[in-house]
Design an enzyme around this catalytic site. Structure first.
Site, short mmCIF file in Angstrom:
data_model
loop_
_atom_site.label_atom_id
_atom_site.label_comp_id
_atom_site.label_asym_id
_atom_site.label_seq_id
_atom_site.Cartn_x
_atom_site.Cartn_y
_atom_site.Cartn_z
N GLN A 190 -10.21 -3.87 -3.65
CA GLN A 190 -11.53 -3.36 -3.25
C GLN A 190 -12.55 -3.56 -4.37
O GLN A 190 -13.68 -3.98 -4.11
CB GLN A 190 -11.40 -1.87 -2.92
N ARG A 225 0.87 -1.19 0.00
CA ARG A 225 0.00 0.00 0.00
C ARG A 225 0.90 1.22 0.00
O ARG A 225 1.70 1.42 0.92
CB ARG A 225 -0.93 0.00 1.21
N ASP A 256 -17.12 7.51 -2.13
CA ASP A 256 -15.90 7.38 -1.32
C ASP A 256 -15.68 8.74 -0.65
O ASP A 256 -16.32 9.73 -1.01
CB ASP A 256 -14.72 7.01 -2.25
N CYS A 266 -16.36 1.98 0.01
CA CYS A 266 -15.22 1.14 0.39
C CYS A 266 -14.91 1.25 1.88
O CYS A 266 -14.29 0.35 2.45
CB CYS A 266 -14.00 1.51 -0.44
N HIS A 300 -7.24 0.78 -6.60
CA HIS A 300 -7.45 -0.07 -5.41
C HIS A 300 -8.15 -1.37 -5.89
O HIS A 300 -9.33 -1.59 -5.60
CB HIS A 300 -8.29 0.69 -4.39
#
Ligand code: CP
Ligand code: NVA
Length: 315
Positions: free
Chosen positions: A131, A101, A230, A270, A128
């Site tokens: 996800q 990450r 998000d 998410c 991502h």
């Protein structure tokens, strides 16, 4: 060496196999997974905070019979300037896989290129993918008929992505929609149109990769099967928080906006969420909000991704 840095690193057929394995892992929690990573250590190199990703990978590696080794960037020499390439070469001598990450997407690509083990992108500023696979799996679980292929259940469905339409989650959904044969409409303010990096990525994709961008959130959610949002301020953007909130205020997912999607539409996020900013608490609490299923499914889907990469590395 096979890596998972972006959604389209697997094709739709491989994604369907991953989803089928994830469904089996979920059904038989712990049992079906015994031994897939037996004797292996997977390192997790994180330069940003995490709750879901860190915990789901640590638990997932453990459940597959492996050992997770969590390495905060600042605790290793990478944080003091050792090169990404040398870090990749050294870690590859010890571990069987890397979960990373970080900020720059190019950094995960450099790790993958220099190392000798599979690399999984656990979020960059650009994408991502863990996800998106999990979100797609979560929707497909609800939509697939008995025995139906989970990826097939996504085809032709529409996702409306509302809010910050030019960062990692929106980019990843644009790529995911192309992989899964979904339609995507994004609604955000002027200046938040999907950026050059994702547009040039789409040009390299084999599958049709189209998206609609509008400044009208009600236009985007019309006929949508999923309404997604998000946070307005992602990790690394904290100094811009006020300016971003002022621009994005019109793009909150309110109960009224959610009601303008299909009657049976799902709400997804998410997480972490900021109730009262990008989404109203009432929407998070709506029975069609599947936010905690998304969180749980990170575990099952990522286990399947790791199993797939570990098998490819052995072959
Ligand atoms: N959704 C997600 O990746 O959450 P974390 O930042 O808590 O890992
Ligand atoms: N866009 C958010 C996602 C967190 C999972 C961030 O990058 O901070």
């Amino acid at each position: 060496m096979k890596h998972f840095l972006k959604e389209t690193d697997f094709g739709p057929r491989e994604a369907a196999e991953i989803f089928a394995m994830a469904r089996e892992f979920k059904r038989s929690r712990g049992r079906a997974s015994n031994g897939v990573l037996a004797g292996q250590t997977w390192a997790m190199v994180f330069s940003k905070s995490s709750t879901r990703t860190r915990v789901s990978f640590e638990v997932g590696i453990h459940e597959l019979g492996g050992h997770p080794l969590f390495l905060n960037k600042n605790d290793i020499q990478l944080g003091r300037g050792e090169t990404i390439e040398d870090t990749a070469r050294v870690l590859s001598r010890f571990v069987h896989g890397l979960v990373v990450r970080t900020f720059e997407h190019a950094d995960v690509e450099r790790l993958a290129a220099a190392g000798g083990v599979p690399v999984i992108n656990a979020l960059t500023d650009f994408l991502h993918p863990c996800q998106i696979y999990t979100d797609a799996f979560t929707a497909a679980e609800r939509w697939a008929g008995p025995g139906e292929d989970l990826v097939a259940a996504l085809r032709g469905r529409k996702i409306a992505y509302v809010g910050d339409t030019c960062f990692n989650m929106a980019n990843s959904w644009i790529l995911g929609a192309s992989l899964f044969g979904m339609k995507i409409a994004l609604a955000g303010p002027k200046g938040f149109e999907p950026a050059a990096a994702i547009r040039s990525q789409l040009k390299t994709e084999r599958r049709k990769a189209e998206y609609q961008f509008t400044m009208d959130p009600f236009e985007a959610v019309a006929d949508a099967d999923i309404v997604y949002t998000d946070v307005w301020t992602s990790m690394g953007q904290e100094e811009e928080a006020k300016r971003r909130a002022a621009k994005l205020g019109r793009y909150a997912v309110t109960a009224k906006l959610f009601a303008a999607a299909k009657k049976d539409a799902l709400f997804m996020h998410c997480l972490p969420a900021h109730p009262g900013e990008e989404v109203e608490q009432a929407v998070l609490d709506n029975p069609r909000s599947v936010i905690f299923d998304e969180a749980e499914n990170r575990l099952h889907v990522q286990k399947a991704i790791m199993a797939r990469l570990a098998a490819a590395a052995k072959a």
